[in-house]
Write a protein that holds these residues in place. Structure first.
Motif, mmCIF file in Angstrom:
data_model
loop_
_atom_site.group_PDB
_atom_site.id
_atom_site.type_symbol
_atom_site.label_atom_id
_atom_site.label_comp_id
_atom_site.label_asym_id
_atom_site.label_seq_id
_atom_site.Cartn_x
_atom_site.Cartn_y
_atom_site.Cartn_z
ATOM 1 N N VAL A 51 0.858 -1.185 0.000
ATOM 2 C CA VAL A 51 0.000 0.000 0.000
ATOM 3 C C VAL A 51 0.893 1.234 0.000
ATOM 4 O O VAL A 51 1.723 1.411 0.896
ATOM 5 C CB VAL A 51 -0.938 0.018 1.224
ATOM 6 C CG1 VAL A 51 -1.795 1.285 1.215
ATOM 7 C CG2 VAL A 51 -1.824 -1.225 1.236
ATOM 8 N N HIS A 53 1.177 5.415 0.066
ATOM 9 C CA HIS A 53 0.475 6.625 0.486
ATOM 10 C C HIS A 53 1.154 7.830 -0.157
ATOM 11 O O HIS A 53 2.385 7.916 -0.183
ATOM 12 C CB HIS A 53 0.506 6.774 2.007
ATOM 13 C CG HIS A 53 -0.281 5.732 2.734
ATOM 14 N ND1 HIS A 53 -1.592 5.921 3.112
ATOM 15 C CD2 HIS A 53 0.061 4.482 3.144
ATOM 16 C CE1 HIS A 53 -2.027 4.833 3.736
ATOM 17 N NE2 HIS A 53 -1.048 3.950 3.766
ATOM 18 N N GLN A 78 0.741 -4.668 6.463
ATOM 19 C CA GLN A 78 0.924 -4.228 5.083
ATOM 20 C C GLN A 78 2.390 -3.915 4.811
ATOM 21 O O GLN A 78 3.143 -3.563 5.721
ATOM 22 C CB GLN A 78 0.091 -2.963 4.801
ATOM 23 C CG GLN A 78 -1.403 -3.139 4.926
ATOM 24 C CD GLN A 78 -2.147 -1.831 4.747
ATOM 25 O OE1 GLN A 78 -1.541 -0.756 4.662
ATOM 26 N NE2 GLN A 78 -3.469 -1.899 4.697
ATOM 27 N N GLN A 80 4.163 -1.146 3.427
ATOM 28 C CA GLN A 80 3.798 0.238 3.157
ATOM 29 C C GLN A 80 4.941 1.019 2.513
ATOM 30 O O GLN A 80 6.117 0.753 2.761
ATOM 31 C CB GLN A 80 3.381 0.931 4.460
ATOM 32 C CG GLN A 80 2.185 0.273 5.136
ATOM 33 C CD GLN A 80 1.808 0.966 6.427
ATOM 34 O OE1 GLN A 80 0.783 1.620 6.526
ATOM 35 N NE2 GLN A 80 2.651 0.814 7.430
ATOM 36 N N ILE A 131 -2.438 -0.959 -3.816
ATOM 37 C CA ILE A 131 -3.365 0.139 -3.533
ATOM 38 C C ILE A 131 -2.557 1.423 -3.405
ATOM 39 O O ILE A 131 -1.496 1.438 -2.774
ATOM 40 C CB ILE A 131 -4.146 -0.102 -2.221
ATOM 41 C CG1 ILE A 131 -4.950 -1.398 -2.289
ATOM 42 C CG2 ILE A 131 -5.069 1.076 -1.912
ATOM 43 C CD1 ILE A 131 -5.570 -1.792 -0.953
ATOM 44 N N PHE A 414 -9.650 -1.608 2.759
ATOM 45 C CA PHE A 414 -8.498 -2.254 2.130
ATOM 46 C C PHE A 414 -8.821 -3.700 1.746
ATOM 47 O O PHE A 414 -8.376 -4.187 0.700
ATOM 48 C CB PHE A 414 -7.289 -2.221 3.070
ATOM 49 C CG PHE A 414 -6.691 -0.856 3.249
ATOM 50 C CD1 PHE A 414 -6.612 0.034 2.190
ATOM 51 C CD2 PHE A 414 -6.202 -0.453 4.483
ATOM 52 C CE1 PHE A 414 -6.064 1.297 2.350
ATOM 53 C CE2 PHE A 414 -5.643 0.807 4.655
ATOM 54 C CZ PHE A 414 -5.580 1.683 3.586
#
Length: 421
Positions: A51, A53, A78, A80, A131, A414
Motif C-alpha cells: 500500500v 500513500h 501491510q 507500506q 493500492i 483495504f
C-alpha cells in the motif's frame, strides 16, 4: 530514482484477499463489528499487500498526523510505502518503523506539474503497489492521474482538504471543481472525514454515493500530554494560575480566520481582565494579525507564540480552546481539546459541527459573529464549573474516535480493494 530513505528489499507482487466482493462498507464507525483484515500480520513481509500513500506536503497540519497514525496501525499487516513532497512528521515515523520514504518535488504547484507528476508515474511503476492512497489537495488530482497511468489496481482518495470551500472567485471555482472532480472520478473510492463533507461531495455530484464513504480522523489517548509536560510548559511561558488562559492553535491562514478571535478579544478582557490569549502557530497572516492586535491595544493580553510551542501541549495547558475556522474537513484542534478535557468555542462550520456536541462539550458560534464568540468565551472564563463539566463531556465523547475503531473502517476498505484487484 534515489529518493528512498530505506530500500524495500524485494520485488513487485500482487496479492488477492480471501474475502469476497460481498463485504459491505458503511459510512460510520461501528463499535461492535469484528473484522478480519488483520490477516496480513500472519504473512511474511514479502507476501503482504503493498500500500502506497501519497501526500503533497509533510511539513505541518493535521494531515501528516493522521497519515502517521495509519502507517503505525498497518505496519504489521501491510508492506507500506510513503511518497511526499518534503520531510516532517511522517518522515520521522517512517524512520522509526523503517518504512520506505520517497521524496518527490510535490510541495508546490509548479514543481508538482513540471517535474513531480512525471517522477511520480515512474516511481509508481517501479513500486507496483496494490493500492495507492492519495491524501487530499494536490496529491488528489495528480496522484489519481499518475496512479491510473502507472497501472495501480486500486486507488483511494482521502479528501483531507476539500477545495470547494475556497471557491471565492471564478478562477478558483473552475480550478477547485477540477481538483476535486478528477480524483473523485478516477479513484475507486472517495473517503471524507465528516458527514458534512460527505454531503457536500454528494450534492456536487463529484462521486456516486456507493463509492463515497465517511471515515473520521482518529485520535489516541496516548497523544494526551502528561501532567509533567503541562507543568513544564506553564513554567516555561510563565503562565499564572491567576489567569484564565485561552489558546488558539493552528496555521495562521485565511482558512483559520484568527482575526475573528483577535477582534473579539477587547470585548473579552473588558469583562474578564484576568484572561490571556495565546495564539500558537505561524503562517502568511501572522504579520497582519500582530498589527491588528496592536491597533486594538491588546498586546499585553494577547501573545503570538509562533511554532516553537507545541500546539498539543498548549491545548492541554489551556483553560479554554478557541477555534475560528471558516471550514474544516474534521477539526483536529477540537478533537485534541476534547481529548485533553478542554471546552471549545468554535465556528459552526462543516467538519467542526460534526465533532463538537453543541453546548455539551463546547459552544458553536455563527461564523464571523464577533459578539457572540466573545460572549461564549466570557461565559466559560467566568464559570470554572462549566469548564470542568464540558471538558469531562469532551473526554467521554472523543472515545468514539479511538484509533482501533476508526482504523477498523480502513481495514474493511483495504480488504474490499484487495478482493477486487
Amino acid at each position: 530514482m534515489n529518493g528512498s530513505v530505506y530500500q524495500a528489499g524485494r520485488g513487485p507482487h500482487r496479492v488477492r484477499s480471501a474475502e469476497g466482493d460481498s463485504h459491505r462498507l458503511r459510512s460510520t464507525v461501528p463499535v461492535d463489528q469484528e473484522t478480519s483484515s488483520a490477516q496480513g500480520a500472519n504473512l511474511p513481509a514479502s507476501k503482504r499487500p503493498r500500500v502506497a500513500h501519497l501526500l503533497h506536503s509533510d511539513s505541518s497540519g493535521g494531515g501528516p498526523v493522521s497519515v502517521s497514525r495509519m502507517l503505525k496501525h498497518f505496519h504489521s499487516t501491510q508492506d507500506q510505502v510513503m511518497l511526499a513532497g518534503d520531510r516532517g512528521r511522517i518522515f520521522a515515523t517512517c524512520q522509526e518503523l523503517q518504512i520506505p520514504f520517497y521524496q518527490l518535488p510535490l510541495e508546490t504547484k509548479g514543481k508538482a506539474i513540471l517535474a513531480g507528476f512525471w517522477l511520480l508515474i515512474w516511481q509508481l511503476r517501479q513500486l507496483r503497489p496494490d493500492i495507492l492512497v492519495v491524501h487530499g489537495q494536490w496529491a488528489g488530482p495528480l496522484g489519481a492521474v499518475a496512479g491510473r497511468l502507472a497501472g495501480v489496481p486500486k486507488l483511494i482518495y482521502v479528501a483531507r482538504w476539500p477545495a470547494f470551500y475556497t471557491s471565492w472567485d471564478l478562477l478558483r471555482v473552475v480550478r477547485n471543481h477540477l481538483s476535486e472532480r478528477v480524483p473523485c472520478r478516477l479513484c475507486d473510492w472517495t473517503v471524507t472525514l465528516s458527514e458534512s463533507n460527505r454531503y457536500q461531495y454528494f450534492i456536487r455530484r463529484h462521486v456516486e454515493e456507493g463509492r463515497l464513504l465517511m471515515i473520521p480522523n482518529a485520535i489516541s489517548p496516548e497523544d494526551r500530554p502528561t501532567a509533567e509536560q503541562v507543568a513544564v510548559f506553564r513554567r516555561q511561558y510563565e503562565w499564572s494560575d491567576e489567569h484564565c488562559n485561552v489558546v488558539s492553535a493552528g496555521r495562521l491562514s485565511d482558512q483559520k480566520r484568527v482575526m475573528w478571535l483577535v477582534q473579539s478579544w477587547p470585548r473579552v478582557i473588558q469583562r474578564c481582565p484576568q484572561a490571556r490569549l495565546w495564539i500558537v502557530g505561524d503562517g502568511p497572516r501572522r504579520t497582519y494579525l500582530e498589527n491588528l492586535a496592536r491597533e486594538l491595544g491588546i498586546c499585553d493580553t494577547c501573545v503570538f507564540m509562533g511554532e516553537k510551542a507545541s500546539g498539543m501541549v498548549a491545548i492541554a495547558s489551556a483553560d479554554v480552546v478557541a477555534m475560528t475556522s471558516v471550514y474544516e474537513s474534521r477539526g483536529n484542534v477540537a478533537m485534541e481539546a476534547m481529548l485533553c478535557g478542554r471546552p471549545v468555542v468554535a465556528s459552526d462550520v462543516d467538519g467542526v459541527r460534526d465533532t463538537i456536541n453543541r453546548e455539551v462539550d463546547g459552544f458553536l458560534v455563527r461564523p464571523g459573529d464577533i459578539q457572540d464568540f466573545a460572549n461564549r468565551l466570557i461565559q466559560l472564563i467566568e464559570d470554572p464549573a462549566l469548564r470542568q463539566k464540558m471538558g469531562a463531556a469532551g473526554r467521554r465523547s472523543i472515545q468514539r474516535y479511538d484509533v482501533p475503531l476508526v482504523m477498523r473502517e480502513y481495514e474493511k476498505l483495504f480488504a474490499v480493494a484487495l478482493a477486487q484487484s
